[in-house]
Design an enzyme around this catalytic site. Structure first.
Site, PDB file in Angstrom:
ATOM      1  N   LYS A 127       5.240   1.869  -3.202  1.00 41.41           N
ATOM      2  CA  LYS A 127       5.354   3.069  -3.630  1.00 41.41           C
ATOM      3  C   LYS A 127       5.567   3.073  -5.111  1.00 41.41           C
ATOM      4  CE  LYS A 127       4.842   7.518  -2.367  1.00 41.41           C
ATOM      5  NZ  LYS A 127       4.179   7.974  -1.129  1.00 41.41           N
ATOM      6  N   GLN A 154       7.372   3.764   3.867  1.00 40.36           N
ATOM      7  CA  GLN A 154       5.868   3.728   3.974  1.00 40.36           C
ATOM      8  C   GLN A 154       5.543   2.170   4.862  1.00 40.36           C
ATOM      9  OE1 GLN A 154       3.931   5.463   1.557  1.00 40.36           O
ATOM     10  NE2 GLN A 154       2.121   5.000   2.863  1.00 40.36           N
ATOM     11  N   THR A 179      -3.966  13.536   5.203  1.00 37.05           N
ATOM     12  CA  THR A 179      -2.781  13.845   5.641  1.00 37.05           C
ATOM     13  C   THR A 179      -2.390  15.258   6.320  1.00 37.05           C
ATOM     14  OG1 THR A 179      -2.400  12.528   3.615  1.00 37.05           O
ATOM     15  CG2 THR A 179      -0.553  13.678   4.454  1.00 37.05           C
ATOM     16  N   ASN A 220      -1.817  19.279  -1.757  1.00 40.47           N
ATOM     17  CA  ASN A 220      -2.821  18.660  -0.753  1.00 40.47           C
ATOM     18  C   ASN A 220      -2.507  18.676   0.585  1.00 40.47           C
ATOM     19  OD1 ASN A 220      -3.362  15.708   0.511  1.00 40.47           O
ATOM     20  ND2 ASN A 220      -5.155  16.394  -0.707  1.00 40.47           N
ATOM     21  N   SER A 229      -6.607   5.780   3.702  1.00 45.83           N
ATOM     22  CA  SER A 229      -6.646   5.031   2.602  1.00 45.83           C
ATOM     23  C   SER A 229      -6.997   3.767   3.215  1.00 45.83           C
ATOM     24  CB  SER A 229      -5.356   4.932   1.960  1.00 45.83           C
ATOM     25  OG  SER A 229      -5.349   6.038   1.029  1.00 45.83           O
ATOM     26  N   GLY A 241      -2.583   8.155  -4.429  1.00 44.97           N
ATOM     27  CA  GLY A 241      -2.027   9.628  -4.784  1.00 44.97           C
ATOM     28  C   GLY A 241      -0.853   9.992  -4.086  1.00 44.97           C
ATOM     29  N   ASP A 242       0.069  10.740  -4.495  1.00 43.77           N
ATOM     30  CA  ASP A 242       1.240  11.531  -3.983  1.00 43.77           C
ATOM     31  C   ASP A 242       1.472  12.744  -4.911  1.00 43.77           C
ATOM     32  OD1 ASP A 242       3.406  10.848  -1.796  1.00 43.77           O
ATOM     33  OD2 ASP A 242       4.386  11.316  -3.437  1.00 43.77           O
ATOM     34  N   LYS A 287       0.904  -1.210   0.056  1.00 42.83           N
ATOM     35  CA  LYS A 287       0.210  -0.152   0.133  1.00 42.83           C
ATOM     36  C   LYS A 287       0.819   1.279   0.050  1.00 42.83           C
ATOM     37  CE  LYS A 287      -3.769   2.403   0.400  1.00 42.83           C
ATOM     38  NZ  LYS A 287      -3.332   2.931  -0.945  1.00 42.83           N
ATOM     39  N   LYS A 345       5.488   3.462   8.277  1.00 46.73           N
ATOM     40  CA  LYS A 345       4.210   4.408   8.495  1.00 46.73           C
ATOM     41  C   LYS A 345       3.210   3.630   8.569  1.00 46.73           C
ATOM     42  CE  LYS A 345       4.140   7.469   5.422  1.00 46.73           C
ATOM     43  NZ  LYS A 345       3.912   8.351   4.378  1.00 46.73           N
TER      44      LYS A 345
HETATM   45  P1  NDP Z   1       0.966  17.848  -4.460  1.00 43.18           P
HETATM   46  O1  NDP Z   1       1.347  17.543  -5.831  1.00 43.18           O
HETATM   47  O2  NDP Z   1      -0.444  18.031  -4.016  1.00 43.18           O
HETATM   48  O3  NDP Z   1       1.734  19.165  -3.917  1.00 43.18           O
HETATM   49  C1  NDP Z   1       3.297  19.268  -3.787  1.00 43.18           C
HETATM   50  C2  NDP Z   1       3.522  20.601  -3.281  1.00 43.18           C
HETATM   51  O4  NDP Z   1       5.166  20.287  -3.092  1.00 43.18           O
HETATM   52  C3  NDP Z   1       3.540  21.746  -4.572  1.00 43.18           C
HETATM   53  O5  NDP Z   1       3.364  22.986  -3.814  1.00 43.18           O
HETATM   54  C4  NDP Z   1       4.847  21.437  -5.191  1.00 43.18           C
HETATM   55  O6  NDP Z   1       5.291  22.624  -6.108  1.00 43.18           O
HETATM   56  C5  NDP Z   1       5.649  21.254  -4.003  1.00 43.18           C
HETATM   57  N1  NDP Z   1       7.230  20.358  -4.484  1.00 43.18           N
HETATM   58  C6  NDP Z   1       6.916  19.300  -5.345  1.00 43.18           C
HETATM   59  N2  NDP Z   1       8.314  19.155  -5.302  1.00 43.18           N
HETATM   60  C7  NDP Z   1       9.200  20.047  -5.201  1.00 43.18           C
HETATM   61  C8  NDP Z   1      10.376  20.426  -5.228  1.00 43.18           C
HETATM   62  N3  NDP Z   1      11.234  19.657  -5.706  1.00 43.18           N
HETATM   63  N4  NDP Z   1      10.802  21.345  -4.358  1.00 43.18           N
HETATM   64  C9  NDP Z   1      10.045  22.271  -3.901  1.00 43.18           C
HETATM   65  N5  NDP Z   1       8.567  22.175  -3.990  1.00 43.18           N
HETATM   66  C10 NDP Z   1       8.198  20.945  -4.706  1.00 43.18           C
HETATM   67  O7  NDP Z   1       1.414  16.695  -3.286  1.00 43.18           O
HETATM   68  P2  NDP Z   1       1.014  16.372  -1.847  1.00 43.18           P
HETATM   69  O8  NDP Z   1       0.859  17.667  -1.186  1.00 43.18           O
HETATM   70  O9  NDP Z   1       0.282  15.261  -2.004  1.00 43.18           O
HETATM   71  O10 NDP Z   1       2.728  15.611  -1.050  1.00 43.18           O
HETATM   72  C11 NDP Z   1       3.322  16.676  -0.578  1.00 43.18           C
HETATM   73  C12 NDP Z   1       4.413  15.872   0.230  1.00 43.18           C
HETATM   74  O11 NDP Z   1       3.690  15.034   1.240  1.00 43.18           O
HETATM   75  C13 NDP Z   1       5.271  14.672  -0.504  1.00 43.18           C
HETATM   76  O12 NDP Z   1       6.491  14.555  -0.012  1.00 43.18           O
HETATM   77  C14 NDP Z   1       4.411  13.535  -0.117  1.00 43.18           C
HETATM   78  O13 NDP Z   1       5.120  12.264  -0.469  1.00 43.18           O
HETATM   79  C15 NDP Z   1       3.762  13.793   1.102  1.00 43.18           C
HETATM   80  N6  NDP Z   1       2.748  12.788   1.404  1.00 43.18           N
HETATM   81  C16 NDP Z   1       1.512  12.993   0.553  1.00 43.18           C
HETATM   82  C17 NDP Z   1       0.445  12.267   1.078  1.00 43.18           C
HETATM   83  C18 NDP Z   1      -0.974  12.552   0.315  1.00 43.18           C
HETATM   84  O14 NDP Z   1      -2.009  11.839   0.986  1.00 43.18           O
HETATM   85  N7  NDP Z   1      -1.158  13.258  -0.410  1.00 43.18           N
HETATM   86  C19 NDP Z   1       0.349  11.247   2.305  1.00 43.18           C
HETATM   87  C20 NDP Z   1       1.754  11.349   3.023  1.00 43.18           C
HETATM   88  C21 NDP Z   1       2.728  12.035   2.498  1.00 43.18           C
HETATM   89  P3  NDP Z   1       5.386  22.789  -7.277  1.00 43.18           P
HETATM   90  O15 NDP Z   1       3.929  22.838  -7.821  1.00 43.18           O
HETATM   91  O16 NDP Z   1       6.063  23.939  -7.805  1.00 43.18           O
HETATM   92  O17 NDP Z   1       5.944  21.328  -7.927  1.00 43.18           O
HETATM   93  O1  2IT Z   2       2.999   8.760   1.411  1.00 44.61           O
HETATM   94  C1  2IT Z   2       2.026   8.258   1.910  1.00 44.61           C
HETATM   95  O2  2IT Z   2       1.598   7.986   2.732  1.00 44.61           O
HETATM   96  C2  2IT Z   2       1.063   8.701   0.866  1.00 44.61           C
HETATM   97  N1  2IT Z   2       1.258   9.274  -0.358  1.00 44.61           N
HETATM   98  C3  2IT Z   2      -0.433   8.102   0.724  1.00 44.61           C
HETATM   99  C4  2IT Z   2      -0.292   6.647   0.509  1.00 44.61           C
HETATM  100  C5  2IT Z   2      -1.661   5.986   0.538  1.00 44.61           C
HETATM  101  O3  2IT Z   2      -1.778   4.805   0.186  1.00 44.61           O
HETATM  102  O4  2IT Z   2      -2.930   6.627   0.652  1.00 44.61           O
END
Ligand code: NDP
Ligand code: 2IT
Length: 450
Positions: A130, A115, A213, A244, A382, A169-170, A94, A118
């Site tokens: 992943k 993961q 998250t 997100n 999830s 998603g991520d 997952k 986690k």
């Molecule tokens: P999104 O795609 O919704 O947003 C990502 C954000 O981070 C954007 O603002 C993006 O800016 C910025 N970003 C991405 N790459 C870079 C970079 N190399 N340098 C600077 N800024 C960057 O992703 P999420 O919000 O879903 O994910 C953000 C983080 O949270 C990640 O590390 C992800 O693994 C983690 N995460 C997400 C989960 C989820 O449920 N979505 C769960 C647990 C962890 P730009 O638009 O300019 O790229």
């Molecule tokens: O990093 C993470 O925990 C995620 N991107 C969410 C993974 C999931 O299966 O909901």
């Protein structure tokens, strides 16, 4: 850390690096975990003899494939797709899918490894995986994203399933992408199962998953503060990212009485000393989810400062939430946070703090919530989406929010149990690593040698 453990850690890392050359993010994630686990298993030969840590650092399998798609001008593009199935000792693989040009094997292996711990912490039956691709959704039309997702899923379909591997998603994979991916999976398999999470509410998605998250990272922050008889009321929060995780973290900070003052993207950050709340936050969500614009537009719209090419860690704050990406907070920036009076850091993103930054925060006895604990709320909901899909029903929002709250509270409790040091300081990094390790390790022991 004693000299003998330090030597064991160095020896262990030498073999990991030799076996996985050129994968710095993977090495970094393994180093951080091994630093907690090696001392923990010193007096537990059962884990050492079964070589559990060595086995955990070798993924069950990795799938790498070509993804070919056509853009709106009929030009052909070639990308590389991946799925790292790291460990399914406690449940189906997952974990999310990341679409970003920086995606490579090192990044996905670190994410799948993290993961695994986690998912164990959530207490739900989920293994770790992943995946993703080096595809950049930025600047692509909806049709191009759809064609890419369909091509990607055409290969991935045969490797996943509700009891095998359940992606989500991520970075770069949100509601739009999950819709296209799920649609293609359903078409190819002729089955409607909960094979992806983060789905739309109309087709098997769960309430609270979108918020989970970001909300979870703030719930964990609140629990850390409460443990020290403090709270979030009146606290200034510096947040990076504007996707997100960042937007829903900002929303919950405000809901609990704090004030989020920054958001960022890969081009720079905005600083709104009056707080990014209410209508302003709703505007950011629309900007990012619908118009897919840049955070600099916020500065123009609301007349605040925009710092191009900078990260927000120099802005004075009480609490900080890195919510963008890995290695976005280094040792110098951690020192700036400490010197400016920051008391707590909660990692919404995965591994956003460099090892040097972690050393500074722990060394200064800052409350530090590592990503595998702080951002586990997303994958936890999830897991609840999977349960609802299997039962073919949908739970109420209130019930799901309560579940999320109690899962985060339970993770905090486990971190306190395994991370409290003799002087009372809670080393949440150690606590999360050890608590996450035990369940997976014991399951692996039960299966014998494999
Ligand atoms: P999104 O795609 O919704 O947003 C990502 C954000 O981070 C954007 O603002 C993006 O800016 C910025 N970003 C991405 N790459 C870079 C970079 N190399 N340098 C600077 N800024 C960057 O992703 P999420 O919000 O879903 O994910 C953000 C983080 O949270 C990640 O590390 C992800 O693994 C983690 N995460 C997400 C989960 C989820 O449920 N979505 C769960 C647990 C962890 P730009 O638009 O300019 O790229
Ligand atoms: O990093 C993470 O925990 C995620 N991107 C969410 C993974 C999931 O299966 O909901």
């Amino acid at each position: 850390m004693g000299d003998s453990i330090k030597q064991q850690l160095d020896d262990f890392m030498e073999t990991v690096i030799a076996r996985n050359p050129g994968e710095p993010e993977f090495h970094q994630a393994v180093y951080e975990v091994a630093g907690s686990i090696l001392p923990f298993i010193q007096d537990k030969p059962i884990y050492q003899e079964a070589r559990i840590l060595e086995r955990m650092t070798e993924p069950d399998r990795i799938i790498i494939f070509r993804v070919v798609w056509e853009d709106d001008d009929n030009r052909v593009h070639v990308n590389r797709g991946y799925r790292v199935q790291n460990n399914n000792a406690i449940g189906p693989y997952k974990g999310g899918l990341r679409f970003h040009p920086s995606v490579n094997l090192s990044i996905l292996k670190f994410l799948a490894f993290e993961q695994t711990f986690k998912n164990s912490l959530t207490s739900l039956p989920m293994g770790g995986g992943k995946g993703g691709a080096n595809f950049d959704p930025k600047g692509k039309s909806d049709h191009e994203v759809m064609r890419f997702c369909q091509a990607y899923m055409t290969e991935l379909e045969r490797h996943i399933g509700e009891d095998t591997d359940v992606p989500a998603g991520d970075i770069g994979v949100g509601a739009r992408e999950i819709g296209y991916l799920f649609g293609q999976h359903k078409r190819l398999s002729n089955q409607f199962t909960g094979v992806l999470t983060g789905k739309g509410l109309e087709y098997g998605g769960s309430l609270v998953r979108t918020e989970a998250t970001g909300y979870g990272a703030v719930y964990f922050l609140e629990d850390m503060l409460n443990h020290r008889k403090e709270n979030l009321a009146g606290r200034t929060a510096v947040i990076s990212g504007s996707g997100n995780v960042a937007t829903y973290a900002a929303e919950m900070i405000a809901e609990l009485g704090g004030k989020p003052v920054t958001l960022s993207d890969s081009s720079g950050f905005i600083h709104d000393p009056n707080g990014i709340t209410g209508d302003k936050l709703a505007w950011v969500k629309e900007l990012k989810e619908v118009r897919r614009g840049r955070i600099s537009e916020y500065a123009e719209k609301f007349g605040v400062e925009y710092h191009a090419g900078k990260r927000p860690w120099g802005v004075p704050c009480d609490v900080a939430l890195p919510c963008a990406t890995q290695n976005e907070l280094n040792a110098d920036e951690a020192r700036m946070l400490v010197n400016n009076g920051c008391i707590a850091v909660s990692e919404g993103a995965n591994m956003p703090t460099e090892q040097g930054g972690i050393d500074v925060l722990l060394g200064n006895r800052i409350l530090f919530a590592p990503s595998k604990a702080a951002n586990a709320g997303g994958v936890a909901v999830s897991g609840l989406e999977m349960s609802q899909n299997s039962a073919r029903l949908s739970w109420e929002e209130e019930h799901l929010d309560e579940k999320l709250r109690s899962i985060m509270r339970n993770i905090h409790k486990n971190c306190v149990e395994y991370g409290t040091e003799p002087d009372g300081y809670v080393n949440y990094l150690k606590g999360a690593n050890v608590a996450g390790f035990i369940k997976v390790a014991n399951a692996m022991l039960a299966f014998g040698v494999m």
